[in-house]
Design an enzyme around this catalytic site. Structure first.
Site, PDB file in Angstrom:
ATOM      1  N   ARG A 131       0.835  -1.217   0.000  1.00  0.00           N
ATOM      2  CA  ARG A 131       0.000   0.000   0.000  1.00  0.00           C
ATOM      3  C   ARG A 131       0.868   1.265   0.000  1.00  0.00           C
ATOM      4  NH1 ARG A 131      -2.683  -3.731  -0.751  1.00  0.00           N
ATOM      5  NH2 ARG A 131      -4.704  -4.289   0.158  1.00  0.00           N
ATOM      6  N   SER A 158     -10.497  -0.418   3.679  1.00  0.00           N
ATOM      7  CA  SER A 158      -9.647  -0.636   4.852  1.00  0.00           C
ATOM      8  C   SER A 158      -9.100   0.709   5.335  1.00  0.00           C
ATOM      9  CB  SER A 158      -8.469  -1.538   4.505  1.00  0.00           C
ATOM     10  OG  SER A 158      -8.944  -2.749   3.987  1.00  0.00           O
ATOM     11  N   GLU A 194      -4.231   3.752   6.327  1.00  0.00           N
ATOM     12  CA  GLU A 194      -4.034   3.569   4.884  1.00  0.00           C
ATOM     13  C   GLU A 194      -4.650   4.760   4.143  1.00  0.00           C
ATOM     14  OE1 GLU A 194      -5.240  -0.357   3.252  1.00  0.00           O
ATOM     15  OE2 GLU A 194      -6.091   0.788   1.600  1.00  0.00           O
TER      16      GLU A 194
HETATM   17  C1  LIG Z   1     -15.391  -0.140  -0.409  1.00  0.00           C
HETATM   18  C2  LIG Z   1     -13.929   0.110  -0.678  1.00  0.00           C
HETATM   19  C3  LIG Z   1     -13.082  -0.975  -0.888  1.00  0.00           C
HETATM   20  C4  LIG Z   1     -11.716  -0.783  -1.151  1.00  0.00           C
HETATM   21  N1  LIG Z   1     -10.918  -1.880  -1.357  1.00  0.00           N
HETATM   22  C5  LIG Z   1      -9.602  -1.717  -1.628  1.00  0.00           C
HETATM   23  C6  LIG Z   1      -8.763  -2.861  -1.866  1.00  0.00           C
HETATM   24  O1  LIG Z   1      -9.212  -3.998  -1.861  1.00  0.00           O
HETATM   25  N2  LIG Z   1      -7.438  -2.648  -2.121  1.00  0.00           N
HETATM   26  C7  LIG Z   1      -6.915  -1.393  -2.159  1.00  0.00           C
HETATM   27  O2  LIG Z   1      -5.702  -1.271  -2.402  1.00  0.00           O
HETATM   28  N3  LIG Z   1      -7.679  -0.290  -1.943  1.00  0.00           N
HETATM   29  C8  LIG Z   1      -9.004  -0.429  -1.672  1.00  0.00           C
HETATM   30  N4  LIG Z   1      -9.786   0.673  -1.437  1.00  0.00           N
HETATM   31  C9  LIG Z   1      -9.169   2.017  -1.429  1.00  0.00           C
HETATM   32  C10 LIG Z   1      -9.281   2.781  -2.772  1.00  0.00           C
HETATM   33  O3  LIG Z   1     -10.284   2.241  -3.566  1.00  0.00           O
HETATM   34  C11 LIG Z   1      -7.978   2.753  -3.561  1.00  0.00           C
HETATM   35  O4  LIG Z   1      -6.933   3.273  -2.777  1.00  0.00           O
HETATM   36  C12 LIG Z   1      -8.071   3.561  -4.867  1.00  0.00           C
HETATM   37  O5  LIG Z   1      -6.905   3.392  -5.633  1.00  0.00           O
HETATM   38  C13 LIG Z   1      -8.298   5.036  -4.614  1.00  0.00           C
HETATM   39  O6  LIG Z   1      -8.585   5.624  -5.867  1.00  0.00           O
HETATM   40  P1  LIG Z   1      -9.297   7.015  -5.985  1.00  0.00           P
HETATM   41  O7  LIG Z   1      -9.240   7.406  -7.426  1.00  0.00           O
HETATM   42  O8  LIG Z   1     -10.650   6.975  -5.372  1.00  0.00           O
HETATM   43  O9  LIG Z   1      -8.318   7.915  -5.101  1.00  0.00           O
HETATM   44  P2  LIG Z   1      -8.605   9.279  -4.331  1.00  0.00           P
HETATM   45  O10 LIG Z   1      -9.240   8.964  -3.005  1.00  0.00           O
HETATM   46  O11 LIG Z   1      -9.300  10.257  -5.210  1.00  0.00           O
HETATM   47  O12 LIG Z   1      -7.117   9.788  -4.063  1.00  0.00           O
HETATM   48  C14 LIG Z   1      -6.250   9.086  -3.194  1.00  0.00           C
HETATM   49  C15 LIG Z   1      -4.914   9.820  -3.095  1.00  0.00           C
HETATM   50  O13 LIG Z   1      -4.242   9.799  -4.359  1.00  0.00           O
HETATM   51  C16 LIG Z   1      -4.004  11.127  -4.844  1.00  0.00           C
HETATM   52  N5  LIG Z   1      -4.248  11.100  -6.296  1.00  0.00           N
HETATM   53  C17 LIG Z   1      -5.451  10.951  -6.921  1.00  0.00           C
HETATM   54  N6  LIG Z   1      -5.263  10.907  -8.246  1.00  0.00           N
HETATM   55  C18 LIG Z   1      -3.926  11.043  -8.479  1.00  0.00           C
HETATM   56  C19 LIG Z   1      -3.110  11.073  -9.649  1.00  0.00           C
HETATM   57  N7  LIG Z   1      -3.638  10.949 -10.867  1.00  0.00           N
HETATM   58  N8  LIG Z   1      -1.767  11.244  -9.502  1.00  0.00           N
HETATM   59  C20 LIG Z   1      -1.212  11.344  -8.258  1.00  0.00           C
HETATM   60  N9  LIG Z   1      -1.937  11.318  -7.114  1.00  0.00           N
HETATM   61  C21 LIG Z   1      -3.270  11.164  -7.223  1.00  0.00           C
HETATM   62  C22 LIG Z   1      -5.001  11.994  -4.086  1.00  0.00           C
HETATM   63  O14 LIG Z   1      -4.570  13.331  -4.000  1.00  0.00           O
HETATM   64  C23 LIG Z   1      -5.056  11.299  -2.741  1.00  0.00           C
HETATM   65  O15 LIG Z   1      -3.978  11.661  -1.931  1.00  0.00           O
HETATM   66  C24 LIG Z   1     -11.171   0.518  -1.183  1.00  0.00           C
HETATM   67  C25 LIG Z   1     -12.036   1.629  -0.987  1.00  0.00           C
HETATM   68  C26 LIG Z   1     -13.386   1.417  -0.742  1.00  0.00           C
HETATM   69  C27 LIG Z   1     -14.291   2.602  -0.558  1.00  0.00           C
END
Ligand SMILES: Cc1cc2nc3c(=O)[nH]c(=O)nc-3n(C[C@H](O)[C@H](O)[C@H](O)COP(=O)(O)OP(=O)(O)OC[C@H]3O[C@@H](n4cnc5c(N)ncnc54)[C@H](O)[C@@H]3O)c2cc1C
Length: 339
Positions: free
Chosen positions: A164, A239, A335
């Protein structure tokens, strides 16, 4: 491209926390992105890039510029009969991208089905589930250097992926924005992984012994749907904590007190499931005010009433961390990105 002031972010974060950004813009091209970054209103203000908002906790209004990356498109480059490189722009939805590959019978990402968020964010914390992390199939990504406005390419080593974790979550934080990601996927002879979690059990239930990548994906989707809260109904960010890694002596000492404590040896120590610690400390399903841990998965903190503020969620996580420290001498690390 429009710069909107006082933009409400409650529909843009999966906790559903009600906060306001001083400025907000959605960009559909790199040119638009550069224009926004050069906008006079935003000069000197902090910038936050937002994908699906599924790994972020806003504890207060954001006094800066939030940029939503709506860059779209998927391209392919066939290497040989076995391998294809598939590139997706940052704004593509992760699960839709997984489905795109499954439809073409490209293997590698099936265990990562139904993870919320966008493709561009997937390298940030090296998303992982059911024994697979994106680093296993990552080829490269392109990112805009926010200082020079030049596009740079990062290979797997340069991304320094960990559990992570990556360069973009540490040294590269606030310095780069990922624009596209390329994955190396199999066209045939797929490496099917069913040993982790309940995948095998789920497939056996359906009478499947030699699954296809599509069947593995469906099994993962069923398992996830049965135990994880759906963010549109119950606000959460998956998580909330990482699984801690402790030294062997510490594990043995705890194991003597808790004989059923699970632990997995890694190069840096013994990894303990944070969910087990939280459950054993009596926090599973526990609610304080508007915040709780999920009844079926203690590692997931939820906006139980839909009215929680980010500060309440953060305070709940603080109390939980203190409780785990007291009982196990283990400090849980979040996380989720806290702002
Ligand atoms: C129900 C649920 C289940 C999940 N299960 C998992 C799982 O099984 N495994 C797992 O690893 N994660 C899991 N996650 C966490 C999440 O889905 C991941 O971390 C996902 O990659 C986040 O993507 P996002 O686009 O929503 O990020 P955001 O929440 O929009 O951003 C996260 C971070 O990344 C930065 N960011 C966003 N876009 C960029 C970019 N293009 N370049 C650089 N930085 C950027 C943001 O500024 C922020 O700091 C889960 C979340 C939920 C709600």
């Amino acid at each position: 491209m429009e710069l909107i002031s006082n933009y409400n972010l409650s529909a843009r974060n999966t906790f559903g926390v009600d906060v306001v950004a001083r400025y907000f813009a959605e960009v559909s091209s790199v040119e638009e992105l550069k224009q926004v970054l050069n906008a006079p209103e935003a000069a000197g203000l902090p910038v936050l890039f937002l994908g699906g908002g599924s790994n972020i906790l806003f504890t207060q209004d954001f006094e800066g510029l939030v940029i939503s990356l709506n860059l779209k498109g998927i391209t392919e480059n066939s290497i040989d009969e076995d391998t294809v490189l598939v590139t997706a722009q940052a704004g593509e939805n992760w699960h839709q991208f997984v489905l795109y590959n499954l439809e073409k019978n490209y293997g590698g990402l099936e265990n990562l089905s139904l993870i919320p968020g966008n493709v561009g964010t997937s390298p940030v914390q090296n998303i992982g589930a059911y024994g697979v992390e994106i680093k296993d199939h990552f080829e490269s990504c392109e990112a805009l250097n926010l200082k020079t406005h030049q596009i740079e390419t990062f290979n797997r080593e340069q991304c320094a992926f960990g559990y992570r974790d990556s360069f973009f979550k540490r040294e590269g934080k606030g310095k780069y924005v990922i624009l596209s990601v390329t994955f190396r996927l199999s066209k045939r002879h797929h490496d099917i992984k069913t040993d982790y979690g309940a995948i095998k059990k789920e497939l056996t239930k359906k009478g499947i012994t030699e699954p296809t990548i599509q069947e593995v994906s469906q099994a993962v989707v069923s398992i996830r749907q049965s135990k994880l809260p759906y963010p549109k109904i119950t606000g959460n960010a998956g998580s909330f904590f990482k699984n801690p890694v402790i030294d062997k002596a510490h594990f043995q000492e705890l194991n003597a007190r808790y004989p059923n404590m699970p632990g997995y040896e890694t190069a840096s120590g013994v990894k303990v499931p944070a969910g087990w610690l939280i459950e054993t400390a009596g926090w599973k399903g526990k609610q304080i005010g508007n915040v709780a841990t999920h009844q079926k998965q203690a590692l997931v903190i939820i906006n139980a009433t839909g009215k929680a503020t980010g500060k309440e969620i953060y305070d709940f996580s603080e109390e939980l961390i203190r409780s785990i420290e007291k009982q196990f001498r283990i400090t849980l690390e979040r996380e989720v990105n806290v702002l």
